[in-house]
Structure formats: C-alpha cells, structure tokens
Design an enzyme around this catalytic site. Sequence first.
Site, mmCIF file in Angstrom:
data_model
loop_
_atom_site.group_PDB
_atom_site.id
_atom_site.type_symbol
_atom_site.label_atom_id
_atom_site.label_comp_id
_atom_site.label_asym_id
_atom_site.label_seq_id
_atom_site.Cartn_x
_atom_site.Cartn_y
_atom_site.Cartn_z
ATOM 1 N N HIS A 82 64.642 -36.205 -99.254
ATOM 2 C CA HIS A 82 64.409 -37.381 -98.421
ATOM 3 C C HIS A 82 64.370 -38.659 -99.255
ATOM 4 C CE1 HIS A 82 63.095 -35.767 -94.297
ATOM 5 N NE2 HIS A 82 63.722 -34.793 -94.936
ATOM 6 N N ASP A 83 63.911 -38.567 -100.489
ATOM 7 C CA ASP A 83 63.928 -39.742 -101.352
ATOM 8 C C ASP A 83 65.357 -40.145 -101.676
ATOM 9 O OD1 ASP A 83 62.844 -41.786 -103.089
ATOM 10 O OD2 ASP A 83 63.419 -40.517 -104.773
ATOM 11 N N ASP A 90 65.140 -42.920 -106.241
ATOM 12 C CA ASP A 90 64.441 -44.038 -106.880
ATOM 13 C C ASP A 90 62.938 -44.050 -106.608
ATOM 14 O OD1 ASP A 90 64.370 -44.681 -104.198
ATOM 15 O OD2 ASP A 90 65.364 -46.624 -104.398
ATOM 16 N N THR A 210 65.905 -22.257 -96.670
ATOM 17 C CA THR A 210 65.318 -20.951 -96.960
ATOM 18 C C THR A 210 63.849 -21.071 -97.355
ATOM 19 O OG1 THR A 210 65.662 -18.870 -98.167
ATOM 20 C CG2 THR A 210 65.922 -20.908 -99.421
ATOM 21 N N ASP A 266 66.004 -17.757 -101.635
ATOM 22 C CA ASP A 266 66.973 -16.668 -101.636
ATOM 23 C C ASP A 266 68.032 -16.952 -100.585
ATOM 24 O OD1 ASP A 266 65.694 -16.162 -99.221
ATOM 25 O OD2 ASP A 266 64.545 -14.457 -99.980
#
Length: 339
Positions: A82-83, A90, A210, A266
């Site tokens: 999300h960054d 940043d 996962t 996995d």
Amino acid sequence: MPKSSARATEEQAERTMARPFSKLILFSAVPIFCFLRSSHASLSYNYYERTCPQLDSLVNRAMAAIFLDLTAPSALVRLMFHDCQVQGCDASILLDSGCGNVRTEMLSGRNFGIRKRSSIQMMKEAVESECPGQVSCADLIVMAASKSVTVSGGPRIEVPLGRKDSTTANNLLADSHLPPASMSVDDLLNLFSSMGMNMEESVAMLGSHTLGVGHCINIADRLYEPKGDDYMSSNYGAYLSFMCPTRVPLTNLTALPNDLTPTLFDNQYFRNILAGRAPFTIDSRIATDPRTSAIVAHFAGKQDHFFQAFSSAFVKLSYLGVLTGDSEGEIRRQCNQVN
C-alpha cells in the site's frame, strides 16, 4: 544471501521470457524496468555498507519481537504494497496528519485494516541507537516486508536500498491509486504492467493473498451483487454468507482467512481459487480468465515457480517511485512525522 543471488532475483524478468508461459505475456516488462533501474541507480545492495554495516542484524533483532505476533508478516507485506502504490516506496503511509503537506493516507477507506505501522518505528528506534540519521523509514518498510515473506516460509528476497522518505502524504491519492478487491483482470494487468511486470509476475503478486485474512467490507459485494464472471463453489459461498450475513457489515471485526494456511507463505492460495474458494472477486477472476487461468494452475502445482515470479515482482515493486536525492526526500527522525 550473496549479492549475486540478489541480482539474479532482480533479473528474473529477463529469464521469464524463456519460460513455457512466455507466450502468455501480453506486456513487455523490459523497457519500463530498465527505465526504473537507470532512473534510480542510487539504490544498491550495499548502500549502508559504510554508514550502517550492522543494519541487517539490527533489523533482525527488532523483528524477532515483532514476529511473536503470527499475524505481523501479512500486515507488514500489505503495508509495503500500500505504501509503494501511492507516491512510490517512500514511507508516506506512515505519516500522520498535522504539519506541512501531510494528510495521512490512513484516512482512505482503501487502507482499511492496515496495521503494524508502529512496528516500523520500533525498527527505526533500534537502528537509530547505533546508526543515527542514516537509514530511512522507506527502506525499513521494504526490509520488513521482505523478511516477513521469508519468515513465513516464502522465498528469501534481497532488495536494493537507498530510498529517502517523503515529506508529503495525501489520502486522496490513496483513494485513487489503491485498487479495490473487485477490480477486473484488465485493470489488474494494466496496473502491474505500469510497474514493469509481465503477466506471470502480475498473477504472482496476487499470491501475496496467501497470507492474512479478509474482511466482510471487501467481500459483501460479491455475495449480494454477484457478477457473472465471479465463480464461487456453493459450499464456500454458504460459508461466506454465514460469516458476512448482511450487505452492510454489522462489524468490521469479522476476519476470514484468505486460504487454509493464512500464516504461511505458500501456493495454497492458488489451489483454493482453482477450487472456487477465492476470498475476493479479483482472485476468482484470475482463476477463470483465459489469459491468466493457466498461470494460476501452474503456480498451484509448482510452488517454486510461484516463488521465483513473486520475488522478481517484489523487487520491481520496491523500485516504484523511489526518492533518492537529498532534494527529493529526507531521512525522518520519527517515521510518523516529517523532520
């Protein structure tokens, strides 16, 4: 991991073209990725060799306590994703509102469920004690995500370092740049193609599901407004309806594991979505879309191939929109505020 191995990970895109699935690749990753690498040549695998040679051991010690929470790895991987998708990698996602051009990205509904921002500050404090003013919060986010994949059983991914921290954040950018769980396969492929990823890598990126859990707020649409291209087994549909009984969730606390092994990195995710047990709409769509279904089936049977494609995609994501010059960003003293 030797630096030669790390560079091999970074060059996975070139080798991908020789794989059996190369005929499925619609987007050429090489030109964009070459641009990314030449534009951000300041990133390197030995960036802190002189200024903080003990960085890796400092981070490992700090993360040992963080990983006592078995849900931390999934949260830290999501934090990085999300960054990097908003302004680039940043550390803008860590900033709180309050000064300058900062309107915290946490105000965005697309960041619902984001956790462990404070863990990056814990790492920062451990590093600052021995290497004051040297290591960015942006690099620590990427390192934390990489180590989270490994500690959960996934591949060991060494990433280049040297990012600077942003001095701005904007929740509206998060609203517009973070994709919804109901996105189409076209939107998915276009999004990751813009980051220099080919189709195999794009599917592998969704394999990060996962780890962790989903929430009814991101699942209710497919239950109460089903689409024709969203396949779900009847048993799994009944389970989701039981866990999310209303169109508007009664609570945001209900958590549903993304697959049968939510704390392990996995290929169980790919097995699940082939069986119609996909938690999110986009997961279901990549299992049935003729452009991606063969890749899903391949990853479901070949975990090592999934790991290779994911590692390559992860490194590409870590280059996205990075700030490297002193005029572009800073090394924050506190990860949640500009200096």
